[in-house]
Enzyme design. Structure first.
Site, short mmCIF file in Angstrom:
data_model
loop_
_atom_site.label_atom_id
_atom_site.label_comp_id
_atom_site.label_asym_id
_atom_site.label_seq_id
_atom_site.Cartn_x
_atom_site.Cartn_y
_atom_site.Cartn_z
N TYR A 65 -41.75 -19.50 -36.75
CA TYR A 65 -43.22 -19.66 -37.41
C TYR A 65 -44.76 -19.44 -36.37
O TYR A 65 -44.69 -20.51 -35.82
CB TYR A 65 -43.00 -20.73 -38.63
CG TYR A 65 -42.49 -20.67 -39.05
CD1 TYR A 65 -41.86 -19.12 -39.26
CD2 TYR A 65 -41.63 -21.88 -39.85
CE1 TYR A 65 -40.96 -19.50 -40.93
CE2 TYR A 65 -40.86 -21.95 -40.76
CZ TYR A 65 -40.42 -20.86 -41.75
OH TYR A 65 -39.68 -20.54 -42.47
N SER A 162 -29.09 -21.33 -44.80
CA SER A 162 -30.53 -21.03 -44.88
C SER A 162 -29.47 -19.72 -45.87
O SER A 162 -29.45 -18.55 -44.68
CB SER A 162 -31.90 -21.00 -44.54
OG SER A 162 -32.40 -20.48 -45.57
#
Length: 352
Positions: A65, A162
């Site tokens: 990110y 995830s």
């Protein structure tokens, strides 16, 4: 009566035997510049200040990110006494330049990535460490064993996954309890409710039911359809310049068809006197108490609006209305670009 921000922010367990955390998580992907410029440090640090002060202290990060991990590290350096009050998650699994990303979840890389994230975060530990994606080559058992080593060393406290299948979840959980599964879940992404083979036997089970059975929290990322379901995005031009422009559901040929769902959600929300975002978030939490919505924003006002959904009680009739809207609207376009199926519900080879 419009929904108001609850004070204090409600908390609940992250999974059956997990830590007590704020009932909704704040994603830091926007601060890293994924949806246009994240802003200067002063503005972004002020956002973290605001989230801390209102009690929104479940922060979700990842090593891809942008510079968001470094930003959090700056915040912790300035506020060392507050580190213990923040439930911080980050993730590993993507490596390489942004235009040529590859997945890695082998044991050596797990440890390398963790060390790098701890340095950026200026923290001795990560509260919850996710395998962001599996590489399809490393048996999940080997990945989890490496994460257990990190836990035993005190570098991470909880283990998460995830975007993996039900069978991968069960195999991982057999090695060490999984605290949370982060996966896309919203009215236009109900895939985790679909029944699929769990692998290893003939049992048919959904990812959601697997998490319920094992007591694993579902951290629902993109619960607002990457902003689409808020009603603030009116055309494909509104996402020009950020990575959503590459997603099929935002394309010119699909946009209007998908916007039909937004219109129906807006109607239900207007009747209830809440915003579309608040309705959607409350709907997800109503579906199962183990769902923790994870919204991303760099706007304090938008964050407060979303968190106010914790004050919204949707009725069974309103749940049915949202469900009916989902059934009536055929969502067109994939969650990710064509050819990027590796990013969804990953599998790994059996351990030999």
């Amino acid at each position: 009566m419009p929904a108001s921000l609850p004070n204090p922010i409600p908390t609940k367990p992250l999974g059956t035997n997990g830590p007590i955390v704020p009932a909704m998580a704040v994603g830091l992907m926007s601060l890293g510049g994924a949806y246009g410029p994240g802003g200067d440090d002063a503005t972004r640090l002020a956002f973290l200040d605001a989230m801390y002060s209102i009690g929104a202290r479940h922060w979700d990060d990842a090593d891809i990110y942008g510079d968001s991990e470094e930003l959090v590290g700056k915040w912790f350096t300035t506020n060392p006494e507050k580190r213990k009050d923040v439930f911080l998650t980050t993730k590993f699994g993507f490596t390489g330049p942004s235009d040529a990303m590859v997945l890695k979840s082998d044991p050596a890389y797990v440890k390398e990535a963790c060390a790098r994230s701890l340095e950026k975060l200026k923290s001795d530990y990560i509260d919850l460490y996710y395998c962001h994606r599996v590489d399809g080559k490393t048996p999940i058992e080997e990945t989890i064993k490496a994460m257990v080593e990190l836990k035993n060393q005190g570098k991470i406290k909880h283990i998460g996954l995830s975007e993996v299948t039900a069978s991968t979840i069960r195999r991982a959980h057999a090695v060490h309890p999984i605290t949370a599964l982060q996966i896309e879940y919203s009215p236009w992404a109900l895939d985790i409710e679909s029944v699929t083979s769990s692998g290893g036997n003939d049992e048919e089970v959904s990812i959601l039911d697997t998490c319920k059975d094992l007591g694993i929290a579902v951290v629902a990322y993109s619960p607002l359809g990457r902003g689409f379901l808020t009603g603030t995005i009116k055309s494909p031009a509104d996402v020009a310049g950020d990575w959503r422009a590459m997603l099929p559901r935002f394309s010119a040929q699909n946009f209007d068809k998908n916007f039909d769902l937004v219109k129906k959600i807006e109607e239900i929300a207007h009747k209830k006197g809440v915003t579309p975002s608040q309705l959607v978030l409350a709907f997800l939490m109503k579906e199962w108490d183990g769902v923790h919505p994870l919204f991303g924003t760099k706007s304090v006002d938008r964050a407060k609006e979303n968190l106010a959904a914790l004050s919204v009680d949707v009725t069974d009739e309103e749940v049915k209305a949202v469900r009916q809207a989902c059934d009536d609207c055929v969502i067109t376009g994939g969650r990710y670009p064509d050819g990027a199926t590796v990013l969804m519900m990953g599998e790994t080879p059996e351990l030999k």
